[in-house]
Scaffold this active site. Structure first.
Site, PDB file in Angstrom:
ATOM      1  N   THR A  75       0.827  -1.209   0.000  1.00 27.50           N
ATOM      2  CA  THR A  75       0.000   0.000   0.000  1.00 27.50           C
ATOM      3  C   THR A  75       0.858   1.254   0.000  1.00 27.50           C
ATOM      4  O   THR A  75       0.575   2.211  -0.732  1.00 27.50           O
ATOM      5  CB  THR A  75      -0.964  -0.012   1.199  1.00 27.50           C
ATOM      6  OG1 THR A  75      -1.861  -1.112   1.061  1.00 27.50           O
ATOM      7  CG2 THR A  75      -1.763   1.278   1.266  1.00 27.50           C
ATOM      8  N   ASN A 158      -6.119 -10.346  -7.235  1.00 24.77           N
ATOM      9  CA  ASN A 158      -6.060 -10.937  -5.905  1.00 24.77           C
ATOM     10  C   ASN A 158      -7.283 -11.780  -5.564  1.00 24.77           C
ATOM     11  O   ASN A 158      -7.212 -12.671  -4.719  1.00 24.77           O
ATOM     12  CB  ASN A 158      -5.879  -9.842  -4.845  1.00 24.77           C
ATOM     13  CG  ASN A 158      -6.818  -8.670  -5.046  1.00 24.77           C
ATOM     14  OD1 ASN A 158      -6.824  -8.051  -6.096  1.00 24.77           O
ATOM     15  ND2 ASN A 158      -7.615  -8.361  -4.041  1.00 24.77           N
ATOM     16  N   GLN A 186       0.377 -10.536  -6.057  1.00 25.25           N
ATOM     17  CA  GLN A 186      -0.113 -11.916  -6.084  1.00 25.25           C
ATOM     18  C   GLN A 186       0.677 -12.801  -7.052  1.00 25.25           C
ATOM     19  O   GLN A 186       0.722 -14.016  -6.885  1.00 25.25           O
ATOM     20  CB  GLN A 186      -1.596 -11.948  -6.464  1.00 25.25           C
ATOM     21  CG  GLN A 186      -2.515 -11.304  -5.441  1.00 25.25           C
ATOM     22  CD  GLN A 186      -2.547 -12.046  -4.116  1.00 25.25           C
ATOM     23  OE1 GLN A 186      -2.109 -13.181  -4.000  1.00 25.25           O
ATOM     24  NE2 GLN A 186      -3.079 -11.386  -3.095  1.00 25.25           N
ATOM     25  N   SER A 206       5.071  -7.642  -2.102  1.00 25.92           N
ATOM     26  CA  SER A 206       4.827  -7.649  -0.664  1.00 25.92           C
ATOM     27  C   SER A 206       5.373  -8.925  -0.053  1.00 25.92           C
ATOM     28  O   SER A 206       5.127 -10.023  -0.555  1.00 25.92           O
ATOM     29  CB  SER A 206       3.328  -7.526  -0.399  1.00 25.92           C
ATOM     30  OG  SER A 206       3.051  -7.528   0.980  1.00 25.92           O
ATOM     31  N   HIS A 208       4.701 -10.624   2.822  1.00 29.32           N
ATOM     32  CA  HIS A 208       3.879 -11.647   3.477  1.00 29.32           C
ATOM     33  C   HIS A 208       3.067 -12.483   2.502  1.00 29.32           C
ATOM     34  O   HIS A 208       2.484 -13.500   2.886  1.00 29.32           O
ATOM     35  CB  HIS A 208       2.982 -11.019   4.547  1.00 29.32           C
ATOM     36  CG  HIS A 208       1.813 -10.247   4.033  1.00 29.32           C
ATOM     37  ND1 HIS A 208       0.533 -10.748   4.024  1.00 29.32           N
ATOM     38  CD2 HIS A 208       1.723  -8.988   3.533  1.00 29.32           C
ATOM     39  CE1 HIS A 208      -0.292  -9.835   3.551  1.00 29.32           C
ATOM     40  NE2 HIS A 208       0.390  -8.760   3.233  1.00 29.32           N
ATOM     41  N   THR A 245      14.720   4.704   9.355  1.00 28.60           N
ATOM     42  CA  THR A 245      15.628   3.589   9.622  1.00 28.60           C
ATOM     43  C   THR A 245      15.030   2.284   9.112  1.00 28.60           C
ATOM     44  O   THR A 245      13.866   1.970   9.380  1.00 28.60           O
ATOM     45  CB  THR A 245      15.906   3.474  11.132  1.00 28.60           C
ATOM     46  OG1 THR A 245      16.498   4.691  11.588  1.00 28.60           O
ATOM     47  CG2 THR A 245      16.832   2.303  11.434  1.00 28.60           C
ATOM     48  N   CYS A 332      -8.413  -7.390   2.172  1.00 36.40           N
ATOM     49  CA  CYS A 332      -8.395  -5.980   2.545  1.00 36.40           C
ATOM     50  C   CYS A 332      -9.789  -5.391   2.643  1.00 36.40           C
ATOM     51  O   CYS A 332      -9.969  -4.303   3.161  1.00 36.40           O
ATOM     52  CB  CYS A 332      -7.562  -5.186   1.540  1.00 36.40           C
ATOM     53  SG  CYS A 332      -5.839  -5.679   1.536  1.00 36.40           S
TER      54      CYS A 332
END
Length: 388
Positions: A75, A158, A186, A206, A208, A245, A332
């Protein structure tokens, strides 16, 4: 199959379970105390982990490591890239209009930093594939005196798993002089992607979704000649493209997951055998079911289907009570009761919704058979209630 106790996890597109290799990399990185921007030994050790992970993420799509920039997730990456403000060196390069596919993820449909009047939503066909003729016409009539066109279309949906013709889209955008952003969240790790092979100017991925930790993602550019103006500005980390950081443990886990994903692709990738077994069973148990996007090119692990006369949310709850985790649409937006915008883009605006089953590479025939057994019970109860 990923199971907790007797439960089945069939929601891989929402989030893939953390790989052992990623967990190990995270734990080891937690013991590295240095700041990656520090020049002392501890800082250099932290920097080495960041750069090793950057190389692993780049290798997943045949990119150069120096063209990978870490973000907090897809995102944030979308919000960074969906901007009128790009830079070519020190010179401003303006994007005057955003063209986005109707079946895109909500973070793309939100339009990023573009005003709503400067966003055009492009229609899809009945399978959810972008109408290339309409994209072509839009790019041909784009007013370049105001700025360049920016196009955002995902590699794979997705919800349905339907894949877009990204090479053809890239060719159209290139001919128009515009910039093409590919949401590869995806697709990456499931199909082979090569950023150097007519695959867009920027990829969004992404962690995850490929078995890495949540809270980390990346922008991967074909080059760093043209880049969006930084969304998060400050200390100059990530070559000034994203200040703050670096999240060292998350980045290390992301790199480990990317290594595993690349190995799987190199070994032949994912098989569609379990998906096909599931869809054959669905058709036998519920002949009135609709498998959305079935005639299109799809990811090998995703099935999105509607049951005649049954609301998707009701079916999802029934599966959950029976010990199966799956989704009614995108994770989402799955907490919101309402129609899927993806189905609406495909012409199913007033239907009962759909169930998304997304499998892992380890899903077994036994898992599919248990899913189908539970589905049969749900369908039979529904038929009895209608008759009763």
């Amino acid at each position: 199959m990923i199971a907790t106790g007797k439960r089945l996890y069939l929601d891989y597109n929402a989030s893939a379970p953390l790989l052992d290799e990623a967990r190990k990399a995270i734990i080891e990185a937690l013991d590295v105390m240095g700041n990656p921007s520090s020049v002392h030994r501890e800082g250099r050790a932290a920097r080495a982990l960041v750069e090793a992970a950057r190389r692993d993420v780049a290798a997943l799509v045949n990119a150069k490591a120096e063209h990978v920039f870490f973000t907090s997730g897809a995102t944030e990456a979308a919000s960074t890239l969906l901007t009128p403000h790009y830079m070519m060196g020190r010179a401003l390069l303006r994007m005057s209009h955003l063209y986005v596919g109707a079946s895109e993820h909500p973070c793309m449909l939100a339009g990023g930093q573009f005003a709503p009047e400067n966003v055009t939503v492009l229609p899809a066909d009945e399978n959810g594939v972008l109408r290339l003729d309409i994209l072509r016409a839009a790019l041909q009539t784009h007013d370049k005196t105001a700025g360049l066109p920016l196009v955002a279309v995902q590699a794979a949906n997705n919800e349905t798993g339907v894949m877009q013709p990204i090479a053809e889209i890239a060719a159209l955008v290139k001919a128009s002089g515009g910039i093409y952003i590919v949401d590869a969240v995806q697709a990456v790790g499931r199909i082979k992607l090569d950023v150097t092979n007519n695959c867009g100017d920027y990829l969004i991925i992404s962690s995850h979704k490929i078995g890495g930790p949540k809270g980390i993602g990346a922008i991967i550019a074909i080059s760093d000649l043209v880049m969006p103006r930084a969304l998060i500005r400050g200390g100059g980390q990530e070559k000034g493209h994203r200040a703050g950081t670096e999240a060292l443990p998350l980045i290390a886990g992301f790199g480990a997951a990317a290594r595993q994903a690349r190995m799987r692709i190199d070994e032949g990738g994912w098989s569609s055998a379990m998906r096909d077994r599931l869809e054959t069973g669905v058709a036998e148990i519920a002949p009135g079911a609709t498998i959305h996007g079935k005639s299109a090119n799809r990811l090998p692990n995703t099935t999105f289907f509607s049951l005649d006369g049954q609301k998707a949310e009701t079916v999802q709850i029934a599966f959950d009570l029976a010990g199966v985790a799956l989704s009614a649409g995108s994770a989402c937006s799955s907490g919101k009761v309402g129609p899927s915008h993806v189905l609406a883009a495909m012409g199913y605006e007033n239907g009962p919704g759909a169930i998304r089953v997304s499998l892992s590479p380890e899903t077994t025939a036994g898992t599919i058979d248990r899913f189908l057994e539970i589905l049969r019970g749900i369908v039979e109860r529904h038929e009895r209630s209608k008759a009763g």
